[in-house]
Structure formats: structure tokens, C-alpha cells
Design an enzyme around this catalytic site. Structure first.
Site, PDB file in Angstrom:
ATOM      1  N   TRP B 149      47.685  37.133  50.196  1.00 11.42           N
ATOM      2  CA  TRP B 149      46.744  36.622  51.092  1.00 11.42           C
ATOM      3  C   TRP B 149      47.376  35.419  51.743  1.00 11.42           C
ATOM      4  O   TRP B 149      47.721  34.376  50.797  1.00 11.42           O
ATOM      5  CB  TRP B 149      45.589  36.381  50.317  1.00 11.42           C
ATOM      6  N   ASP B 230      44.107  35.998  40.189  1.00  5.05           N
ATOM      7  CA  ASP B 230      43.143  35.717  41.492  1.00  5.05           C
ATOM      8  C   ASP B 230      42.411  37.110  41.347  1.00  5.05           C
ATOM      9  O   ASP B 230      42.966  38.127  41.573  1.00  5.05           O
ATOM     10  CB  ASP B 230      43.817  35.598  42.594  1.00  5.05           C
ATOM     11  N   LYS B 266      32.864  39.040  47.470  1.00  3.05           N
ATOM     12  CA  LYS B 266      32.751  40.497  47.934  1.00  3.05           C
ATOM     13  C   LYS B 266      31.998  41.310  46.923  1.00  3.05           C
ATOM     14  O   LYS B 266      31.060  42.017  47.633  1.00  3.05           O
ATOM     15  CB  LYS B 266      34.249  41.055  47.872  1.00  3.05           C
TER      16      LYS B 266
END
Lengths: 465, 418
Positions: B149, B230, B266
Site C-alpha cells: 500500500w 498490518d 473494511k
């Protein structure tokens, strides 16, 4: 490696006559052949050739976090924690600046409840805000600060980015200063809100102090302030509290603001306003923004950090904004883009909930008027409490000391002039919780407790050095 | 040098034609991910598709607020508490987050040796860790997978922590470059900090298998490396929260002390609420208290204390058995829709007669698919077909629906047939 892996490797090594040793580990065990394999950092498995293999730890771990010491308690937020632990009936929390009702209860504004109800019924989605925050909020907040018909807004010279309340907005400004004005010193008032120093420190921005509080008058050391601003190198940045100075409650008069603006212009300094109490100081949103508006009207470029923690009671939702009022629309666009670039690796985009509440309240005329009324009520309660405290102090203190600074100071806080030892006495003897700089939060005081507080202050002031 | 120059003449900030302090400020480059959505919104073509940003959409292409979230909101409505949270955030929220990440019966939790603070979603959690790393592991560098990312690089850069990379994605197989990964793990100085995606790797969708993870864990022990996980998609990847946290379970079983940056953006659809948690496994309870206090010291000058609303929603859901079980159902529903779309997209590409292998679409997992499309092909997708995605060929599966999957497949086939 796992102990199983080490074990099988050891067997192989020992069988083949190898001695695999790690530095620092003893080699000889009475002629026994020894193999050693690292397991964890600084931890070793020893294998001894003999009838059976075994694992021993010979060195203890050096923890990765060995250097992590216990951080000191936050001088402001730590006060509430200490208050909670106190069992005395008489205890009074005048520490953190959170508004309380006359019953000393937390207060959720009616307009906030209405806005939340509206949001719940409206079924808003929970999508990401843009990095710069909710557009409706940004528009509302700039207009609230400067006035809806302000020229700078009309000319698109105001770059507004939603931030995490006052702290987060100040931090965005500080990080911007570090990046674009490297080496420039920020001048902060002595004293100031404790977290200002932390913010500039962590942002890597050097700071110095300018004189502000005069202990002799328990008022503003205006001459000292002007002298220090004058002596600051040309093109420095001056951090100013827009209204209701924290922790002293002492604000410059309108005339003094003019002189400060004159000097800042003359020295090509830039003003950075912290506006955390708009509406809360005098009860009037417009009056409380007059210092900022003065500077902007002169065409000066300024940074302004805003917070809705106190005036809308949105403490926990972290709503605020950083505004850069600059010389042109093009500059504003560029500055905004760089503020976004600072925000992205900090938290990506700001929280939506509080911003929606503000947009709903400020953006709707009826709600806005109701908010004004609630704000006047809150500011009014503080003024009433100040008056009572002053009356009690004046009555009880026979020495003739002038306590009128209590009335002259403005906003949530009062700088009592008590030193650390005296403040400790307030807590230890009287169970009055306050910060060690002598600051009390009048928002945590009610009429019923004024007499008790006056006794505590008089005792501490006269009997403790 | 800049400081000395500035001290001598701070006038340089004022000496531009516009007499502005800000004359020298350049416009920032557009954020590569968020810029895609901006371009999409500006397009008026009826068939346009946004497969750029990673936010879940229903099969109708609409954002989704989970039912468990709505119910939680009703439950907490009218609450009279809006006071500041502690600097470390809501304790109940932190406890629930840790249980979710490490397992209800995790030994490290029973031992009370995990420091946890509520953070501003995944970004904020990573940033707290990066600043902590700078302060308390000053000799260390961070190893970041290639690709990752893009904001990961920004975070560690702004935290002033030196960065390095390790191989991850194999463009030839469109899968994991396990050999390259292990080589780079070996080459890194002992005790390096590695950023690992716990599941549903962003942007590739390529995850190590449990066997891979076990080998990685073992090798990490040998090298004394520190793993920061993460975890932005727990539950969202396979539909099963326990399964998605396998990598973490494996590392904990092997006795690693890890850190975990969790996001609820999310998997609970709480994007704009900015809810996350940073946790760090420590030696013992005292150290956990000290580490937490230092994390708070980093948070205080950044935002003082984290926002309440989202954290309250998460704890309300996780502590209510009915709401929690509803959440499990809903997150599985989202994951299943994505998995279904992967299958359909692949089938459609094969039906369209593409000569390429599209097996990677169904092998990859989570919100994103690394299509293997080149930047020029991506540009054509946008220009000719009004399909918006990032130029690295990353497709957000959440933006695909039963109505547009065929259009997408045909477009991809068009730009990729030779």
C-alpha cells in the site's frame, strides 16, 4: 529457529565433529563437545554430546524494549485520573477544561442531540471523507471564524483542512512550518497550554517563549510581551490565543490587539492563532473571533487552528480545522494540497461523525440560533460563577488583597496565581484538583462550591509558601 | 544548512513577488489512489466503473452500512457521554480488539503483557508504531514488501525511519516470490523490523500459505527479526476471522513478540470513523504498561485522544453476542460476494477467448486483484472504456457487480489480447 530444528542441526554437527560456537559462550565443558545454536536474539541453545541432547539457555534476552521507561503522567489529563481515585466527599475537579452544568454533570448540547438524531434517521453512510475532511464542515468552519461575507473567503484565499480537534489542527500547522519554514522559531506565550510545547517538539519546530503573565497584577505583561515580540528575529512565527487564553484567562484588550498586529506587521512576523473557545469566552461567536478578523482585515497571512471540543461539547469526537489565510487563491490551493500531504501519513482522512454534527448545527439557521443560545448559557454560567467566587474571596479575605482579576479573566480558566506548593495544598488538604501551574477550570465549579473553594484558595495563598 | 540560512534571513519567505510567506510552496502531487476516484467522479460516461479505491460496494454498486452497525448506533443513541477518551483510547475497545486479533484465549492476553492503544484506523496505528520505532528502536530500519500500500512508504518516511524493501510479488507467476522473500529476510541485519500484511495483501491479494508462514516465522526467530502485522482485512479475506489471523497465531505460537496494526474500516464498514488499534506484545505486564504510556506520549501531541464514536460502535458490537454473531455473518457475506465476483470475472475472461491465464484472479484473496495489466493497458482501460483503477493494475474487486463484470472482462480482454 525452533528448538526442534536446532536439535537436529546439533546432532548433525556433533556427529560430524563440528563445534559450532557463538561468541561469548564457554567452549569447554570438561572436554565434552559442545554445539550452540542461536534461538532468540542473545539466547542460545547448548547441545552437549553425550548420552542425550538437551537445550539450555545460557544467556538471558536483552529485551527489544529495554529502553522504554514509564512516561510521566500528563500534567493535565493526569489530574482527572487522580481525582477519580479520591474518595473524599468534598472533592472538586477543577482540572481539565470540560464544561459542567450547575449540577457538575457533563453536558451534551441539545443541538448536538438533535443533529445526531437527524443523522441517525437520515441513515448517512460511513464512507471515507476526503483527506481534507467534510466539505460542508470546512465551509461552515471558515465562515464561522471569519464571517460568511469575509473578503478572504470570497477571494478563495482561505485553505481549510479538517483536523483532529485543536491538537490535530495545531500539529498539521506545526508540521507544515517544519517543512516549509525550516529553522524559523515559533514564539509561544509564557505560560501557555502545556501541549503546545509537545506539539512543536514532536513536529521538530524550535520554540521560544514571550512574556505574557504578570504575577504582580495577575494580568497581562503587555510591555514584556511587546518587547519580546519586537526582539524576535524578523519573520518569526507568533502563537497567539484568539480568545480566552489558556491557562491564564487573560486576553489583550481590543486596543492591545491593534498594537500587537502593528508590531507583527512591522516585524514581518506571522501570527498563528489557536482558537479553542470561540463563543465560549464572551458568549458571542463574533466578538470572540475579533482578534483573528482584525489581522485578516489588514491583509496579514495567518494560520488559525480551531476546535469544537468546548463550544459544541464535542470533546471526544475530535473536531477542528487548520486554516491558512494567505495572499492569493493559487497559494491557498497549493498550501491546502501540502497540508493534505502531511495528514495522509498521519491518519489518512479525519473522522466523519463530529464533522457532520458541526455541519448540521452551523449550516442550519434554526439550529445555529439554538446553538448561540446554549453557548450564551454556558458562558453565562461561567461568568456567574466567577462573580460568586470573587464575592466570596473578597468577603473572606480581610487583608484587602485585590481579587478582581477573577472577574477580569475570561473563559473557562482562571490563573489563581498559586504556585506549585500552594496548588499541591489545594489538592492534598482540600481535595481540590487543579493543574500545578495554578490554573483552575471554572467550568468545573458551581455556585454551591464557591465558598469552599474560596476558603481553600485563601488558606493555600496565605499559609503555604 | 537550511536552518542557518533561514536564521540569517527569514525574509526569504517574504521576498516573492506576491509578498507571501507561502510563495515557495509547490502543489503536492495527486495521491495515486484517491486521485483515481476524483477522476472517476468527473467522468459522465454511463458505463463508467470505479475499481480504484478499496471501499466495499454491494452488488448494486452502493456503499454498505452493516446492519450490526446500525443496530449498535441505535443502541448507543442519546448517550450522555462525550467527554475526552483517555489518550490510549477506550479500554473496552482495546480489549475487544486484542481478543479479535490474538484469539480469545491467547496466552499473551492472559499474561497481560500486550500494550494496546486505540488508533486512527490502520494508518494511525502504523504511524504510532513508526514514531515509536524511531524513538525506541533508533538503530532499526523497516523492511516493507514490494509492492505494498503506497501510504506505508509515506508513513515511515514522515516518521524519519530508514526504509528498505523485501521481495514479495512474483510478476511471472502473479503469486508469492517465496524464495526472494526468504533471501531478503536472511540478508536483512538481525533484529530488523518487518512490515507484514496479515492477510489479503494490498495491492496484490497474494498471501503466504500457512506452511509459508511457519517457515517465515521460524526464520524470523533465527534472525531475531521483529514482525509488525498490518491487519486491515480480518474477516474480510476468507470470511472467517480466525482463519484470517492465522499468520498472527503462528507467530504467537512460536513465541514471537509482535506488534499488530488493526483497522475496522473494511471489516466493519466504519471507514470514515477512523477506528483502529495498535498493540505490542511485551515481555511482561510492567513493560506493557511502560510501552503503552510511551505510545500515549506520541499520540498526545498528534491528536490528544482518539475519536469516540467508532470505537463505541465496535465495542458495542463485539460485546453483544447477538450483534457479534450478526457481524460474523455480514463480514462473511461481504467476503463471499468478493470471492464470487473473482470466479465470475475469471470465467468471463476465459469465455471471451483470452489466451492468458487468469487463474491468479481466483488464487488471490481479499479486496484487491493484481491483474498483471501494464500501465499502458490500464491507461487504455480508462481512456477507452471509462474504467478507473490504479496504474499498477490493481483492481478493487468490491467495485465489480453482476451487472458490470462482463463489461469489465471484455474491456480487459480488449486491452490485453496481442
Amino acid at each position: 529457529m525452533t528448538t526442534a530444528m536446532a536439535s537436529s542441526a546439533a546432532l548433525t554437527a556433533l556427529a560430524s565433529g563440528q563445534e559450532v560456537l557463538r561468541s561469548g559462550v564457554t567452549q569447554k565443558f570438561s572436554g565434552l563437545r559442545v554445539a550452540a545454536f542461536p534461538l532468540k536474539k542473545d539466547n542460545v541453545a547448548l547441545y552437549v554430546k553425550g548420552k542425550s541432547t538437551s537445550v539450555m539457555s545460557v544467556a538471558t534476552d536483552v529485551s527489544r524494549f529495554e529502553s522504554v521507561t514509564m512516561a510521566p503522567a500528563d500534567p493535565i489529563l493526569g489530574v482527572s485520573e487522580a481525582f477519580k481515585k479520591d474518595n473524599s466527599e468534598k472533592k472538586l475537579n477543577l482540572g481539565v477544561g470540560a464544561y459542567r452544568t450547575e449540577d457538575l454533570q457533563p453536558y451534551v448540547l441539545e443541538v448536538v442531540k438533535k443533529a445526531e438524531k437527524k443523522m441517525l434517521e437520515g441513515g448517512d453512510n460511513k464512507e471515507y471523507l476526503p483527506i481534507e475532511g467534510l466539505a460542508a464542515f470546512n465551509k461552515a468552519t471558515a465562515e464561522l471564524l471569519l464571517g460568511a461575507d469575509n473578503a478572504a473567503i470570497k477571494e478563495n484565499r482561505v485553505a481549510t483542512v479538517q483536523g483532529l480537534s485543536g491538537t490535530g489542527s495545531l500539529r498539521l500547522g506545526a508540521a507544515f512550518i517544519q517543512r516549509y519554514f525550516p529553522g524559523i522559531t515559533v514564539y509561544i506565550s509564557s505560560p501557555t497550554w502545556g501541549n503546545h510545547k509537545n506539539i512543536f517538539n514532536d513536529a521538530g519546530v524550535p520554540w521560544k517563549e514571550y512574556r505574557y503573565f504578570d504575577p504582580k497584577t495577575v494580568g497581562l505583561d503587555f510591555d514584556g510581551m511587546m518587547e519580546d515580540i519586537e526582539n524576535a528575529p524578523e519573520g518569526s512565527i507568533i502563537l497567539l490565543h484568539g480568545c480566552a487564553h489558556n491557562p491564564t484567562g487573560i486576553d489583550p484588550t481590543p486596543d492591545q490587539w491593534e498594537k500587537i498586529a502593528d508590531l507583527i506587521q512591522q516585524k514581518n512576523h506571522m501570527a498563528f492563532f489557536d482558537v479553542a473557545y470561540q463563543g465560549f469566552a464572551s458568549g458571542s461567536l463574533d466578538d470572540d473571533a475579533s482578534s483573528v478578523r482584525k489581522f485578516v482585515a489588514r491583509g496579514m497571512e495567518v494560520f488559525v487552528a480551531q476546535s469544537y471540543s468546548k463550544n459544541l461539547g464535542l470533546y471526544a469526537e475530535r473536531v477542528g480545522a487548520i486554516n491558512a489565510i494567505v495572499s492569493s487563491a493559487d497559494v491557498a490551493a497549493r498550501v491546502k494540497s501540502q497540508l493534505k500531504r502531511i495528514a495522509r501519513p498521519m491518519y489518512s482522512n479525519p473522522p466523519v461523525h463530529g464533522a457532520r454534527i458541526v455541519a448540521n448545527v452551523v449550516g442550519e439557521p434554526t439550529m445555529f440560533d439554538e446553538w448561540r443560545a446554549e453557548m450564551q448559557m454556558m458562558a453565562g454560567r461561567i461568568k456567574t460563577v466567577r462573580q460568586r467566587l470573587y464575592d466570596e474571596l473578597s468577603t473572606k479575605d480581610k487583608s484587602g488583597k485585590d481579587w478582581s482579576f477573577v472577574l477580569k479573566q475570561i473563559g473557562m480558566f482562571s490563573f489563581t496565581g498559586l504556585n506549585k506548593a500552594q496548588s499541591d495544598n489545594m489538592t492534598d488538604k482540600w481535595h481540590v484538583y487543579m493543574t500545578k501551574d495554578g490554573r483552575i477550570s471554572l467550568a468545573g465549579l458551581n455556585l454551591a462550591k464557591c465558598a469552599y473553594l474560596a476558603d481553600a484558595i485563601i488558606d493555600s495563598y496565605y499559609n503555604i509558601q | 544548512m537550511a536552518g542557518a540560512m533561514a536564521a540569517r534571513s527569514s525574509r526569504r519567505f517574504m521576498s516573492t513577488a506576491s509578498k507571501s510567506w507561502f510563495g515557495h510552496v509547490q502543489p503536492a502531487p495527486k495521491d495515486p489512489i484517491l486521485g483515481v476516484t476524483e477522476a472517476f467522479l468527473a467522468d459522465s460516461h454511463p458505463d463508467k466503473m470505479n475499481v480504484g479505491v478499496g471501499a466495499y460496494r454491494t452488488d448494486e454498486g452502493k456503499p454498505l452500512v452493516l446492519e450490526c452497525v446500525r443496530k449498535a448506533e441505535e443502541k448507543i443513541a442519546g448517550s450522555n457521554f462525550m467527554e475526552y477518551l483517555p489518550m490510549g483510547g477506550d479500554i473496552s475497545f482495546n480489549n475487544h480488539s486484542m481478543k479479535l486479533a490474538y484469539g480469545e484465549d491467547a496466552g499473551v492476553l492472559a499474561d497481560k503483557r500486550v500494550a494496546a492503544v486505540q488508533a486512527l484506523s490502520g494508518t494511525g496505528a502504523c504511524r504510532l508504531f513508526a514514531d515509536f520505532q524511531k524513538r525506541f528502536m533508533p538503530e532499526s530500519q523497516v523492511f516493507i514488501p514490494v509492492p505494498t500500500w503506497s501510504n506505508h512508504h509515506n508513513i515511515w518516511r514522515d516518521a524519519n525511519v530508514p526504509q528498505n524493501t523485501f521481495r514479495y510479488y512474483d510478476a511471472a507467476t502473479k503469486g508469492l516470490d517465496f524464495k526472494g522473500l526468504m533471501e531478503d529476510v536472511k540478508k536483512a541485519p538481525n533484529g530488523s523490523v518487518f512490515l507484514l500484511h496479515a492477510c489479503a495483501h494490498n495491492p496484490t491479494g497474494v498471501d503466504p500459505s500457512p506452511e509459508n508462514w511457519k517457515e517465515i516465522s521460524a526464520f524470523f526467530k533465527e534472525k531475531g527479526h521483529f514482525a509488525l502485522f498490518d491487519m486491515a482485512y480480518q474477516g474480510f479475506a476468507s470470511g472467517d476471522t480466525e482463519r484470517d489471523a492465522q499468520a498472527i497465531r503462528i507467530f504467537l505460537n512460536d513465541g514471537h513478540q509482535i506488534a499488530c496494526a488493526q483497522s475496522f474500516a473494511k471489516n466493519m464498514g466504519l471507514y470514515g470513523q477512523r477506528v483502529g488499534c495498535l498493540s505490542v506484545v511485551c515481555d511482561d505486564p510492567q513493560q506493557a504498561v511502560a510501552v503503552k504510556s510511551q505510545l500515549q506520549l506520541i499520540a498526545r501531541p498528534m491528536y490528544s485522544n482518539p475519536p469516540l464514536h467508532g470505537a463505541l460502535l465496535v465495542s458495542t458490537i463485539l460485546e453483544d453476542p447477538e450483534l457479534k454473531s450478526l457481524w460474523y455473518k455480514e463480514v462473511k457475506g461481504m467476503a463471499d460476494r468478493i470471492i464470487g465476483m473473482r470466479e465470475t470475472l475469471r470465467t468471463n475472461l476465459e469465455k471471451a477467448g483470452s489466451q492468458h491465464s487468469w487463474k491468479h484472479i481466483t488464487d488471490q484473496i481479499g479486496m484487491f486483484c493484481f491483474s498483471g495489466l501494464k500501465p499502458e493497458q490500464v491507461d487504455r482501460l480508462t481512456k477507452d472504456f471509462h474504467i478507473y483503477l490504479t496504474r499498477n493494475g490493481r483492481i478493487s474487486m468490491a467495485g465489480i457487480t453482476t451487472s458490470n463484470v462482463e463489461y469489465l472482462a471484455n474491456a480487459i480482454h480488449e486491452v490485453s489480447k496481442n
